[in-house]
Structures are given as structure tokens and as C-alpha cells.
Design a protein around this motif. Sequence first.
Motif, PDB file in Angstrom:
ATOM      1  N   TYR A  48       0.740  -1.139  -0.048  1.00  0.00           N
ATOM      2  CA  TYR A  48      -0.112  -0.015  -0.133  1.00  0.00           C
ATOM      3  C   TYR A  48       0.991   1.159   0.005  1.00  0.00           C
ATOM      4  CZ  TYR A  48      -4.730   1.999   0.721  1.00  0.00           C
ATOM      5  OH  TYR A  48      -5.780   2.502   0.598  1.00  0.00           O
ATOM      6  N   LEU A  52       1.013   3.044  -3.398  1.00  0.00           N
ATOM      7  CA  LEU A  52      -0.112   4.001  -3.415  1.00  0.00           C
ATOM      8  C   LEU A  52       0.436   5.580  -2.656  1.00  0.00           C
ATOM      9  CD1 LEU A  52      -3.426   2.262  -2.518  1.00  0.00           C
ATOM     10  CD2 LEU A  52      -2.626   3.030  -4.855  1.00  0.00           C
ATOM     11  N   THR A  63     -11.385   0.746   0.381  1.00  0.00           N
ATOM     12  CA  THR A  63     -10.299   0.904  -0.718  1.00  0.00           C
ATOM     13  C   THR A  63      -9.348  -0.377  -0.620  1.00  0.00           C
ATOM     14  OG1 THR A  63     -10.559   3.234  -1.034  1.00  0.00           O
ATOM     15  CG2 THR A  63      -8.774   2.206  -2.031  1.00  0.00           C
ATOM     16  N   TYR A  64      -8.934  -0.288   0.752  1.00  0.00           N
ATOM     17  CA  TYR A  64      -7.756  -1.388   0.999  1.00  0.00           C
ATOM     18  C   TYR A  64      -8.557  -2.750   0.699  1.00  0.00           C
ATOM     19  CZ  TYR A  64      -4.863  -4.750   3.363  1.00  0.00           C
ATOM     20  OH  TYR A  64      -4.216  -5.772   3.609  1.00  0.00           O
ATOM     21  N   HIS A  67      -8.747  -3.517  -3.064  1.00  0.00           N
ATOM     22  CA  HIS A  67      -7.309  -3.810  -3.435  1.00  0.00           C
ATOM     23  C   HIS A  67      -7.099  -5.100  -3.387  1.00  0.00           C
ATOM     24  CE1 HIS A  67      -6.073  -0.088  -5.113  1.00  0.00           C
ATOM     25  NE2 HIS A  67      -6.392   0.735  -3.981  1.00  0.00           N
ATOM     26  N   THR A  70      -8.850  -7.589  -5.390  1.00  0.00           N
ATOM     27  CA  THR A  70      -8.449  -7.391  -6.726  1.00  0.00           C
ATOM     28  C   THR A  70      -7.075  -8.184  -6.909  1.00  0.00           C
ATOM     29  OG1 THR A  70      -9.578  -5.369  -7.218  1.00  0.00           O
ATOM     30  CG2 THR A  70      -7.931  -6.143  -8.893  1.00  0.00           C
ATOM     31  N   ALA A  71      -6.285  -7.916  -5.895  1.00  0.00           N
ATOM     32  CA  ALA A  71      -4.885  -8.557  -5.735  1.00  0.00           C
ATOM     33  C   ALA A  71      -4.913 -10.082  -5.958  1.00  0.00           C
ATOM     34  CB  ALA A  71      -4.144  -8.260  -4.622  1.00  0.00           C
TER      35      ALA A  71
END
Length: 76
Positions: A48, A52, A63-64, A67, A70-71
Motif C-alpha cells: 500500500y 499508493l 479501498t484497501y 485492492h 483484486t490482488a
Amino acid sequence: MPDQEAFAAFLAQLTQEYLQHGEEWENPTLGQFLEALTGWVQSGPGWYERNLGEALPAEGNWTYFAHALTAATMYE
């Protein structure tokens, strides 16, 4: 920072992506996905900050979590 509604929309979009292209994901099974998610969350705070340019809030945020999910589709 996205709110709960935006996060729910993200999850709907991720679901559609999986239904249409899940076989192309690096981690297409639930077991592989969860293993990758675990690995990414363990390294997430460093990722992060590097990618970012900001510190991850101690309690995380929507948001985390987006992410991280998605990761997990591609994290090795």
C-alpha cells in the motif's frame, strides 16, 4: 475513500469479471483465491505504501479491501 455502496458495486463488478473471465485469473478456484488473498493481506501494508504512497489506516478501509480482493485474482 469509497463508501459501502461503492464497495458493493465493486463486488458486483468483480463477480461479473469472474463469471466472464474467471478461468483466466491466476487464482481461479476459491482455495487459490483465498490463499493469494491471505498472502496479499500479509504483505498489504508495505504494498500500500510503496504503490499508493500513503500509509494504510490501522483499521483498513473499503479501498484497501477492494485492492486486496483484486490482488487475490492474480497474486502469486
